[in-house]
Design an enzyme around this catalytic site. Structure first.
Site, PDB file in Angstrom:
ATOM      1  N   ARG A   1      13.138  47.848  13.120  1.00 21.89           N
ATOM      2  CA  ARG A   1      14.596  47.869  13.198  1.00 21.89           C
ATOM      3  C   ARG A   1      15.136  49.286  13.423  1.00 21.89           C
ATOM      4  NH1 ARG A   1      16.707  44.619   8.332  1.00 21.89           N
ATOM      5  NH2 ARG A   1      15.400  46.230   7.460  1.00 21.89           N
TER       6      ARG A   1
ATOM      7  N   LYS B   1      -1.315  38.457   4.448  1.00 23.64           N
ATOM      8  CA  LYS B   1      -0.964  37.791   3.214  1.00 23.64           C
ATOM      9  C   LYS B   1       0.308  38.428   2.651  1.00 23.64           C
ATOM     10  CE  LYS B   1      -2.387  39.167  -0.801  1.00 23.64           C
ATOM     11  NZ  LYS B   1      -2.528  40.284  -1.707  1.00 23.64           N
TER      12      LYS B   1
ATOM     13  N   ASP C   1      -7.373  38.283   5.866  1.00 21.10           N
ATOM     14  CA  ASP C   1      -7.706  38.525   4.457  1.00 21.10           C
ATOM     15  C   ASP C   1      -8.594  39.752   4.523  1.00 21.10           C
ATOM     16  OD1 ASP C   1      -9.220  38.676   2.046  1.00 21.10           O
ATOM     17  OD2 ASP C   1      -8.452  36.698   1.559  1.00 21.10           O
ATOM     18  N   HIS C   2      -8.073  40.890   4.104  1.00 23.26           N
ATOM     19  CA  HIS C   2      -8.810  42.120   4.403  1.00 23.26           C
ATOM     20  C   HIS C   2     -10.166  42.175   3.709  1.00 23.26           C
ATOM     21  CE1 HIS C   2      -7.196  43.800   0.615  1.00 23.26           C
ATOM     22  NE2 HIS C   2      -8.092  44.750   0.728  1.00 23.26           N
TER      23      HIS C   2
ATOM     24  N   LYS D   1     -14.407  43.765   4.915  1.00 28.43           N
ATOM     25  CA  LYS D   1     -15.190  44.785   4.198  1.00 28.43           C
ATOM     26  C   LYS D   1     -16.661  44.677   4.613  1.00 28.43           C
ATOM     27  CE  LYS D   1     -12.196  45.100   0.164  1.00 28.43           C
ATOM     28  NZ  LYS D   1     -11.801  46.494  -0.044  1.00 28.43           N
TER      29      LYS D   1
ATOM     30  N   GLU E   1      -9.807  46.810 -10.933  1.00 24.98           N
ATOM     31  CA  GLU E   1      -9.068  47.961 -10.406  1.00 24.98           C
ATOM     32  C   GLU E   1      -8.593  48.823 -11.569  1.00 24.98           C
ATOM     33  OE1 GLU E   1      -6.738  46.864  -6.602  1.00 24.98           O
ATOM     34  OE2 GLU E   1      -6.216  45.329  -8.051  1.00 24.98           O
TER      35      GLU E   1
ATOM     36  N   ASP F   1      -2.139  36.762  -6.054  1.00 25.67           N
ATOM     37  CA  ASP F   1      -2.369  38.019  -5.340  1.00 25.67           C
ATOM     38  C   ASP F   1      -3.842  38.207  -4.971  1.00 25.67           C
ATOM     39  OD1 ASP F   1      -1.435  40.636  -4.396  1.00 25.67           O
ATOM     40  OD2 ASP F   1      -2.620  41.461  -6.051  1.00 25.67           O
TER      41      ASP F   1
ATOM     42  N   HIS G   1      -8.561  36.567  -1.743  1.00 28.04           N
ATOM     43  CA  HIS G   1      -9.768  37.394  -1.673  1.00 28.04           C
ATOM     44  C   HIS G   1     -10.947  36.803  -2.447  1.00 28.04           C
ATOM     45  CE1 HIS G   1      -6.917  40.072   0.008  1.00 28.04           C
ATOM     46  NE2 HIS G   1      -6.523  40.670  -1.097  1.00 28.04           N
TER      47      HIS G   1
ATOM     48  N   LYS H   1      -5.942  44.543 -13.126  1.00 29.33           N
ATOM     49  CA  LYS H   1      -5.487  45.908 -12.889  1.00 29.33           C
ATOM     50  C   LYS H   1      -5.562  46.697 -14.192  1.00 29.33           C
ATOM     51  CE  LYS H   1      -2.691  44.788  -8.914  1.00 29.33           C
ATOM     52  NZ  LYS H   1      -3.609  45.187  -7.835  1.00 29.33           N
TER      53      LYS H   1
HETATM   54  C1  BG6 Z   1      -4.326  43.405  -2.090  1.00 28.42           C
HETATM   55  C2  BG6 Z   1      -3.563  43.089  -3.329  1.00 28.42           C
HETATM   56  O1  BG6 Z   1      -4.384  42.288  -1.247  1.00 28.42           O
HETATM   57  O2  BG6 Z   1      -5.630  43.820  -2.442  1.00 28.42           O
HETATM   58  C3  BG6 Z   1      -3.520  44.290  -4.245  1.00 28.42           C
HETATM   59  O3  BG6 Z   1      -2.246  42.688  -2.993  1.00 28.42           O
HETATM   60  C4  BG6 Z   1      -4.913  44.804  -4.512  1.00 28.42           C
HETATM   61  O4  BG6 Z   1      -2.854  43.981  -5.454  1.00 28.42           O
HETATM   62  C5  BG6 Z   1      -5.678  44.990  -3.223  1.00 28.42           C
HETATM   63  O5  BG6 Z   1      -4.797  46.036  -5.192  1.00 28.42           O
HETATM   64  C6  BG6 Z   1      -7.127  45.322  -3.484  1.00 28.42           C
HETATM   65  O6  BG6 Z   1      -7.747  45.687  -2.287  1.00 28.42           O
HETATM   66  P1  BG6 Z   1      -8.950  46.709  -2.256  1.00 28.42           P
HETATM   67  O7  BG6 Z   1      -9.349  46.736  -0.811  1.00 28.42           O
HETATM   68  O8  BG6 Z   1      -8.439  48.012  -2.755  1.00 28.42           O
HETATM   69  O9  BG6 Z   1     -10.012  46.140  -3.142  1.00 28.42           O
END
Ligand code: BG6
Length: 483
Positions: free
Chosen positions: A51, A148, A177-178, A182, A216, A235, A240, A331
């Site tokens: 934007r 996501k 989905d990242h 990995k 984390e 989340d 994941h 977390k």
């Molecule tokens: C994200 C979540 O999809 O993945 C976060 O929304 C999380 O809350 C993160 O911290 C973790 O990803 P990674 O790659 O750091 O393990």
């Protein structure tokens, strides 16, 4: 060992939401790294769209700053950065209006791959998809990439799928989905299906249980607004952790291709039993070590969302009946450590009199940090004095085994290259996402119906006490969370 880099086809990639956080932290630095590695052809272009009114020069300056912030100095030589920036363009666009669309259309070139990254709120997906078609910008070969959260329950995920399906075929939709990008997650498939060693034992007859941990140390930070509406279940678990579970539990696909792999993952999700409420523990971190607690982070003193969840899951099929999968994520825990641990059963009979040192075989796949594989095996304790057993690790760190050149690419950059290649294997199909929500919904609904409150836990620990009990009462123990 130097990894082979095969350039992808020339592309025009449009990033909607190009001034946002994800573009700054992951997408643009990731594209730069692929450019530097020689994977992005010099003719390829990245077009930022957002934007904000600015010109291409200002967008390049923003991107230069993002590269400085998020790319290792050793990987960003000034001339390479300038060469990459010269491939960038920018269009100010109104996702819900008409401004900017003609300008975007004019930038697109015929004969190159077209991809559109929707790095925007899901509420805009429909508007973008519709305008891409109305303005003749997307064609039947174009690809869209979406992030996501893909919905917050089954109903909203279905609605999103329907919105996208009104404009694009499933083969054009790349749901990220990242975790699937990995390196070690993909290695899980290599370990299982490129070795004869593990697969014959990969079942309930030989596996006692599986632990999946994504721990984390960070809190919810500045994302409190989003996170509090999700909690760890939405989340992390629905996406994941579910993907990790699928890759561990699925049957061997007949081929490493999108249809075969995703069909097998879907079967796992459908085979999941509903979770007994007694098999779930939720937690919320307290303040500590000079950091605010969860309730202060999300600015909602009455929040009942969880920043930690541990649960026992059963996969009801021939392969896994009787082998529990224990999942936990949270977390502000003791360490940042993500791993999958497969614990094997005892040998049927011991030939040794002294079995005091005996421990189970455990295959640990470390996702991050220190990516690698560790197999705990029994050997004889060295020295005379009889046969005593001891456990040792067969420990393989990928960095050591593959050499320092094995720069591990970030999940996003690898996934974006897959989009350009047109390979959907590591992306979620619409039916998978819906099946995962269909399993998650009753769990979350149950908490809401019962007014369930997460248990507080101290930061820097392994989470709430009751999570320990979840395993103790089955005569098992969580592995220690450590880097
Ligand atoms: C994200 C979540 O999809 O993945 C976060 O929304 C999380 O809350 C993160 O911290 C973790 O990803 P990674 O790659 O750091 O393990």
């Amino acid at each position: 060992m130097v990894s082979r880099v095969i350039p992808v086809e020339t592309f025009d990639l449009v990033i909607f939401g190009a001034t946002g956080d994800l573009a700054r932290r992951k997408i643009l630095p990731g594209l730069f790294r692929r450019f530097r590695a020689g994977q992005m052809t010099p003719e390829s272009r990245v077009i930022g769209a957002a934007r904000t009114e600015m010109d291409a020069a200002a967008f390049r300056a923003q991107t230069r700053a993002a590269i400085e912030d998020f790319v290792d100095p050793a990987q960003r030589q000034a001339e390479t950065v300038e060469a990459f920036l010269s491939r960038l363009d920018y269009v100010a666009i109104d996702a819900r209006g008409t401004a900017g669309w003609a300008a975007l259309g004019a930038l697109m070139r015929p004969g190159v791959v077209r991809a559109f990254y929707f790095s925007v709120a899901p509420g805009l997906f429909g508007d973008l998809a519709e305008r891409l078609h109305r303005n003749g910008i997307a064609d039947t070969d174009s690809r869209i990439v979406v992030e996501k959260p893909f919905g917050r329950d089954l109903a909203s995920a279905r609605a999103l799928n329907a919105t996208l399906a009104a404009h694009f075929d499933e083969r054009q939709i790349y749901r990220i989905d990242h975790y699937l990008g990995k390196e070690t997650v993909q290695n899980l498939m290599a370990v299982r299906f490129a070795n004869m060693l593990f697969e014959p034992l990969w079942n309930a007859q030989h596996v006692d249980h599986v632990q999946i941990t994504v721990a984390e140390t960070v809190g919810v930070g500045g994302r409190g607004g989003y996170y509090d509406k999700s909690g760890a279940m939405r989340d992390m678990v629905q996406n994941h952790m579910m993907q990790l579970l699928c890759l561990i539990a699925m049957e061997p696909p007949y081929h490493f291709d999108p249809a075969a792999v995703r069909d097998e993952k879907l079967k796992v999700i459908r085979a999941l039993d509903p979770v007994d409420p007694a098999d779930i523990v939720r937690g919320q971190y307290l303040a500590g070590a000079g950091q605010p607690g969860y309730l202060a982070d999300v600015e909602n003193p009455a929040s009942r969302s969880e920043s930690y969840v541990a649960l026992k899951v059963h996969v009801s099929n021939w392969r896994w009946k009787g082998t529990p999968f224990y999942l936990r994520t949270g977390k502000r825990l003791r360490a940042r450590a993500s791993e999958i641990a497969i614990t094997f059963k005892e040998p049927p009979h011991s030939i040794f009199d002294d079995v005091q040192g005996w421990r189970e075989n455990v295959l640990v796949i470390r996702l991050q940090p220190n990516e690698g594989i560790n197999l705990m095996v029994m050997i004889k304790e060295p020295g005379p004095g009889g046969m005593r057993l001891t456990q040792v690790p067969l420990d393989m760190s990928f960095a050591k085994a593959l050499g320092a050149e094995a720069e591990i690419a970030d999940a996003y950059e690898r996934l974006i290259m897959d989009v350009i290649r047109g390979n959907q294997t590591l992306f979620m199909r619409g039916d998978e996402v819906e099946a995962a929500w269909a399993w998650t919904d009753p769990i979350i609904q149950g908490w809401e119906d019962r007014g369930d409150r997460p248990q507080p836990y101290d930061p820097g620990t392994s989470g709430p006490e009751d999570a320990l009990m979840l395993m103790h009462r089955d005569g098992r123990r969580w592995r220690e969370i450590r880097e």
